[in-house]
Structure formats: structure tokens, C-alpha cells
Design a protein around this motif. Structure first.
Motif, PDB file in Angstrom:
ATOM      1  N   ALA A 179       2.097   1.728  -3.453  1.00  0.00           N
ATOM      2  CA  ALA A 179       0.993   2.190  -4.295  1.00  0.00           C
ATOM      3  C   ALA A 179       0.806   3.690  -4.127  1.00  0.00           C
ATOM      4  O   ALA A 179       0.585   4.422  -5.103  1.00  0.00           O
ATOM      5  N   ALA A 182      -6.861  -4.679  -2.061  1.00  0.00           N
ATOM      6  CA  ALA A 182      -7.426  -3.872  -3.139  1.00  0.00           C
ATOM      7  C   ALA A 182      -8.123  -2.634  -2.583  1.00  0.00           C
ATOM      8  O   ALA A 182      -8.133  -1.567  -3.205  1.00  0.00           O
ATOM      9  N   VAL A 218       0.830  -1.204   0.000  1.00  0.00           N
ATOM     10  CA  VAL A 218       0.000   0.000   0.000  1.00  0.00           C
ATOM     11  C   VAL A 218       0.865   1.255   0.000  1.00  0.00           C
ATOM     12  O   VAL A 218       0.555   2.234  -0.681  1.00  0.00           O
ATOM     13  N   HIS A 266       0.988   6.594  -7.107  1.00  0.00           N
ATOM     14  CA  HIS A 266      -0.050   7.601  -7.369  1.00  0.00           C
ATOM     15  C   HIS A 266       0.498   9.012  -7.194  1.00  0.00           C
ATOM     16  O   HIS A 266       0.137   9.926  -7.954  1.00  0.00           O
ATOM     17  N   TYR A 290      -5.461  -0.050  -1.969  1.00  0.00           N
ATOM     18  CA  TYR A 290      -5.055   0.632  -3.200  1.00  0.00           C
ATOM     19  C   TYR A 290      -6.033   1.752  -3.552  1.00  0.00           C
ATOM     20  O   TYR A 290      -5.628   2.841  -3.961  1.00  0.00           O
ATOM     21  N   GLU A 291      -7.325   1.475  -3.397  1.00  0.00           N
ATOM     22  CA  GLU A 291      -8.313   2.506  -3.712  1.00  0.00           C
ATOM     23  C   GLU A 291      -8.270   3.629  -2.678  1.00  0.00           C
ATOM     24  O   GLU A 291      -8.480   4.802  -3.021  1.00  0.00           O
ATOM     25  N   ASP A 302      -1.526  -2.806  -7.774  1.00  0.00           N
ATOM     26  CA  ASP A 302      -2.170  -1.493  -7.843  1.00  0.00           C
ATOM     27  C   ASP A 302      -2.146  -0.970  -9.278  1.00  0.00           C
ATOM     28  O   ASP A 302      -1.135  -1.099  -9.978  1.00  0.00           O
ATOM     29  N   ARG A 357       1.017  -0.639 -11.744  1.00  0.00           N
ATOM     30  CA  ARG A 357       1.051  -1.438 -12.973  1.00  0.00           C
ATOM     31  C   ARG A 357       1.411  -0.570 -14.173  1.00  0.00           C
ATOM     32  O   ARG A 357       2.192  -0.981 -15.054  1.00  0.00           O
ATOM     33  N   TYR A 408      -5.580  -9.278  -8.383  1.00  0.00           N
ATOM     34  CA  TYR A 408      -6.082  -8.446  -7.296  1.00  0.00           C
ATOM     35  C   TYR A 408      -4.973  -7.895  -6.405  1.00  0.00           C
ATOM     36  O   TYR A 408      -5.247  -7.198  -5.436  1.00  0.00           O
ATOM     37  N   ASN A 409      -3.740  -8.216  -6.732  1.00  0.00           N
ATOM     38  CA  ASN A 409      -2.624  -7.862  -5.862  1.00  0.00           C
ATOM     39  C   ASN A 409      -1.778  -6.720  -6.402  1.00  0.00           C
ATOM     40  O   ASN A 409      -0.780  -6.348  -5.768  1.00  0.00           O
ATOM     41  N   THR A 442      -5.556   4.795  -1.231  1.00  0.00           N
ATOM     42  CA  THR A 442      -4.429   5.666  -1.581  1.00  0.00           C
ATOM     43  C   THR A 442      -4.735   6.495  -2.820  1.00  0.00           C
ATOM     44  O   THR A 442      -4.367   7.677  -2.889  1.00  0.00           O
ATOM     45  N   ARG A 443      -5.402   5.882  -3.800  1.00  0.00           N
ATOM     46  CA  ARG A 443      -5.750   6.649  -4.996  1.00  0.00           C
ATOM     47  C   ARG A 443      -6.608   7.841  -4.621  1.00  0.00           C
ATOM     48  O   ARG A 443      -6.399   8.966  -5.091  1.00  0.00           O
TER      49      ARG A 443
END
Length: 469
Positions: A20, A379, A17, A24, A382-383, A62, A66, A59-60, A385-386
Motif C-alpha cells: 500500500a 485498514a 501495508v 501511494h 492503509y490510512e 487499499d 485499488r 476492508y482488505n 501509509t496514506r
């Protein structure tokens, strides 16, 4: 641009995380620095390198990470394959950390001791929002930042063995007999377990993973005994959904565990609360308190504490945090993740609004954001942090357009025949309206601690998951 905006965003932790968040921040062209206490990326993940996760690669990873990796010519793994912890580090986290866009911003051996506002303790208000964050490291170095994204996780702060949230009597003195969750039973730690009587305490997937490995060891090493102790009166929630689970490896975990218990290869103790631990003659005596308040004693060689994790907010003691008194998460997030209500239900997508504190610019993300709730999904992190990074960039429309798509699972069932009232976490999920696309997974996909599976077969959930520790 203000002087504050010219400072970097401080990211604490270079796990999945935290990295990730770095990806971002790079995409948003925001200055940042990542502070990692370990000697490399994914230091906590490396602690369970031998374990295989039960969620596939797709699913692993971000999305922002990627995109950066693809630009560098990264060869993605088979998205349907199940990686081990070692795979995650070697084939994803380390390549990501080595990218020239990220590498200069990562600082290893940088453990954060405390966070405050420059010139402001928690009491002072006027002008507080304009003051930079001050992060003091354990070696005395200090760093100024415009915002803090704390992705330090909970791996190093496990829950205690004792009931009532307190250590069992003598637990600290018996540390030499205790094992952290997910020991490498069949590998580097084998000598500590072979031919011994092992007690595993916990009802989550991490406990199940260790139990499966111990059962395999017992078949090969004479004298190895395995006892499994849970607080509830039924193991139904650990056994899970079997063939009905949308993640086959996770479903198979409970099926295999049940078979070992039914065959007597694993002794199951229910209604079990650890009251006291006493070293005696090279072994350890465990005094347990039953549901009827009766006490008894069991003597074993080692205890595996698979009892879950809790966050450590002490480094932010001088910040103005508004934590739910039960979960230890923000008050806005706590009711969405409370395992007493819907631990196997859908966790609605959430982002910056649910993660905000009265201290502007400070966000705990990832496993730490969930406090003591064992329902975290990687997952989801990841969302998170975005959304947080979009808000820091001033793009509030993107920050609040929170979306998350995960596979549905059949692990939950209404009123299983052998469940106990009040103990079944896998009841029907309450209907809820969330922003974006709702999650449909119970027990998590990949967390920081992640959902894991033994290297020889089906999975466990290192984070505890829906039916967690």
C-alpha cells in the motif's frame, strides 16, 4: 530539490501495508524501493494461507492499490466475500506486486539488518537531518534513502510462552515441541497433531481458530486430545459477542468454541501461567503456576503458542526512536491503543503526527507501529501509509486529514455476567474525539497479522484483535 530528496523512500516489507505504501508513493511520484526479506509479495501471509479472514474483501484493499489495479483491468473479487490468506496473495498482493508501476521497485530476498544515518551514529546531532538513511542488508549490500517506512510487521517475532514477559524455563530447549500460531492442523501439518494431546496457550482469535480445527481433527482422528489454557479466569473475552457481532464470521467463532468447551471436546484450563517446559520420553511436561501460586504439571505431545506478537526494533538501534515503555509504540500513539484501557473501544484515526519519532523521516507503520498492542486493523495501516506518504510529499493538509470508516460491532458489552474484574477487555468504550471518522470496530478487521477464520467456518484474528492474545 535537495540531493536528499532525490533518493528513494525505502519501504521495508512487501506485505499488504508495505505494498500500500508503494502504491501511494507511486501516486505521489516519489522515488521508492521496497525491500522484502521473502521470495515474493505477502511472504508472511503465505504462512497462514489456509486460514480465512473474517473481514470481507472491501476492508482488505487499499484505495491507492485499488486505483492502480483497476487501471490495469483487474477483476475485483466479490467485496462481500471472505478471502483466505492464499486468496489475499493470489488475487490481490501478487497482482499488485506484478504491476509495471510497482514491480521494478520491489527487491526480494532483501532482509534489512540495520538502519542508520550515513556517517552518523545515534549520538551525533549537527547536520543529522540532512544525512541520508543507510540501510544495510544481511548480505552486506547497502542502500541510501531519504526516508524509511518500516512495514516489516511482527509475524516472525511471537511472544514467549512464559509469564512476566520472559520465556518459560526450558522454553528454548523445548523448541521442537512448540508450534507457531495458526498451524495447518487439517492440512499440511495434520500428521503432527492427529492422535496426539495438544495444548493451545492463548486467549485470542488465533488460538480460537486453532482450537476449532483441532476439535474437528479430534472427531476424525482417534486419540486426539485438546487442552486450552488461558491466563485469565474466564474465557468471556475470547467467546466475544456471538450474534451481536457486526462481522458474523467473527461472532460465530466464539459461539462454536464455547459449544466445544461446554460439550467437553476441549478441556479448558483457566488462571494458567506456563512456568517451565521439560521434554520427557518424547513428550513435553508443562509446569504451570495457578493464580493462587500453586503449581501442577500437565504432559502433552505438542504446544501451540498462540500468545501474540511483539515488534523487533533492533534494526533501528542507531536511530533516535521515542518508544512508549509499555506498548513499544510511539509515545503519541500508545495511549490511543493501550489494551489496558480500551482494547475493545474505538481506535481513533491517526497518521504521521502520531507515528513520528525524533528521527525525522523514519516511520514504523502497520502492525509494527502498534508495538505489543493487539488492536491493529489493516485498514488502519492503509490510512497510516496514506498519511505518511502525503507528508513525505509535502502535502501536510492531506497528511493530517486522517479518516477511517469501519463497521461498528456489537462484540463489546458492559460487565458480562461471567467476566472477571480487571480481565474483561470488552467493557464500554470510552468516548473520545478523534480526527476524521472514528473506527467502530473492536478486535480488528484485517491486520498484519490479520483477523482470520478457519477454512471450514468462522473466524479468528491472527493479530489478536480487541480480545487478543
Amino acid at each position: 530539490m535537495s540531493d536528499l530528496d532525490q533518493l528513494p523512500v525505502a519501504v521495508i516489507g512487501a506485505g499488504p501495508v508495505g505494498l500500500a505504501a508503494a502504491a501511494h508513493l507511486h501516486e505521489r511520484a516519489l522515488p521508492y524501493t521496497v525491500l522484502e526479506a521473502g521470495d515474493g509479495a505477502g511472504a508472511a501471509v503465505r504462512q497462514w494461507a489456509h486460514v480465512r479472514v473474517f473481514s470481507p474483501w472491501r476492508y482488505n484493499i487499499d484505495p491507492a492499490a485499488r486505483r492502480l489495479l483497476d487501471e490495469a483491468g483487474w477483476v475485483a473479487p466479490d467485496l462481500d466475500a471472505l478471502p483466505t490468506g492464499a486468496d489475499l496473495v493470489e488475487n490481490y498482493l501478487q497482482p499488485l506486486a506484478n504491476l509495471p508501476q510497482l514491480k521494478p521497485h520491489l527487491r526480494y530476498g532483501a532482509r534489512v539488518a540495520a538502519i542508520s544515518r550515513l556517517g552518523y551514529d545515534r549520538l551525533r546531532t549537527t547536520g543529522r537531518e540532512s544525512a541520508p538513511f543507510l540501510l544495510r542488508l544481511t548480505d552486506g549490500r547497502e542502500i541510501l534513502a531519504r526516508a524509511v517506512i518500516d512495514a516489516s510487521g511482527t509475524w516472525y517475532t511471537p511472544n514467549v510462552l512464559g509469564t512476566s514477559g520472559l520465556p518459560a524455563q526450558g522454553e528454548t530447549d523445548a523448541a521442537a515441541y512448540l508450534e507457531h500460531a495458526l498451524p495447518d492442523v487439517l492440512g499440511t501439518d495434520r500428521a503432527r497433531f492427529a492422535g496426539r494431546h495438544i495444548l493451545v496457550v492463548g486467549a485470542g482469535h488465533s488460538a480460537a481458530n486453532t482450537l476449532l480445527s483441532l476439535a474437528e481433527l479430534a472427531a476424525a482422528a482417534a486419540g486426539t486430545e485438546v487442552t486450552w489454557a488461558i491466563r485469565s479466569l474466564s474465557p468471556t473475552r475470547t467467546y466475544g459477542g456471538g450474534d451481536a457481532d457486526a462481522l458474523p464470521a467473527r461472532g460465530a467463532l466464539g459461539t462454536r468454541l464455547r459449544a466445544h468447551v461446554d460439550a467437553g471436546r476441549i478441556r479448558l484450563l483457566t488462571g494458567f501461567s506456563v512456568h517451565a517446559i521439560t521434554p520427557t520420553d518424547g513428550r513435553v511436561a508443562v509446569t504451570v503456576r495457578r493464580a493462587d501460586d500453586a503449581q501442577e504439571q500437565i504432559t502433552v505431545d505438542r504446544i501451540v503458542a498462540a500468545t501474540g506478537f511483539r515488534p523487533d526494533h533492533s534494526i533501528a538501534a542507531e536511530l533516535r526512536l521515542d518508544l512508549d515503555p509499555i506498548m513499544g509504540a510511539t509515545r503519541a500513539l500508545a495511549p490511543l491503543i493501550d489494551p489496558n484501557e480500551h482494547s475493545c473501544g474505538t481506535v481513533p484515526p491517526h497518521g504521521v503526527d502520531e507515528l513520528a519519532h525524533p528521527e525525522p523521516g523514519y516511520y514504523a507503520v502497520g502492525m509494527k507501529s502498534y508495538g505489543r498492542a493487539p488492536t491493529f486493523l489493516m485498514a488502519t495501516g492503509y490510512e497510516q501509509t496514506r498519511s505518511v506518504v502525503a507528508a513525505l510529499a509535502g502535502d501536510w493538509q492531506a497528511a493530517r486529514d486522517v479518516r477511517l470508516e469501519l463497521p461498528e460491532t456489537g462484540v463489546c458489552s458492559s460487565n458480562p455476567a461471567d467476566s472477571v474484574a480487571g480481565d474483561d477487555c470488552c467493557g464500554p468504550a470510552p468516548e473520545r474525539t478523534g480526527k476524521g471518522l472514528a473506527t467502530g470496530i473492536s478486535g480488528g478487521l484485517l491486520a498484519a497479522p490479520l483477523n482470520l477464520v478457519s477454512t471450514e467456518g468462522p473466524a479468528t484474528d491472527r493479530a489478536g484483535g480487541c480480545c487478543g492474545n
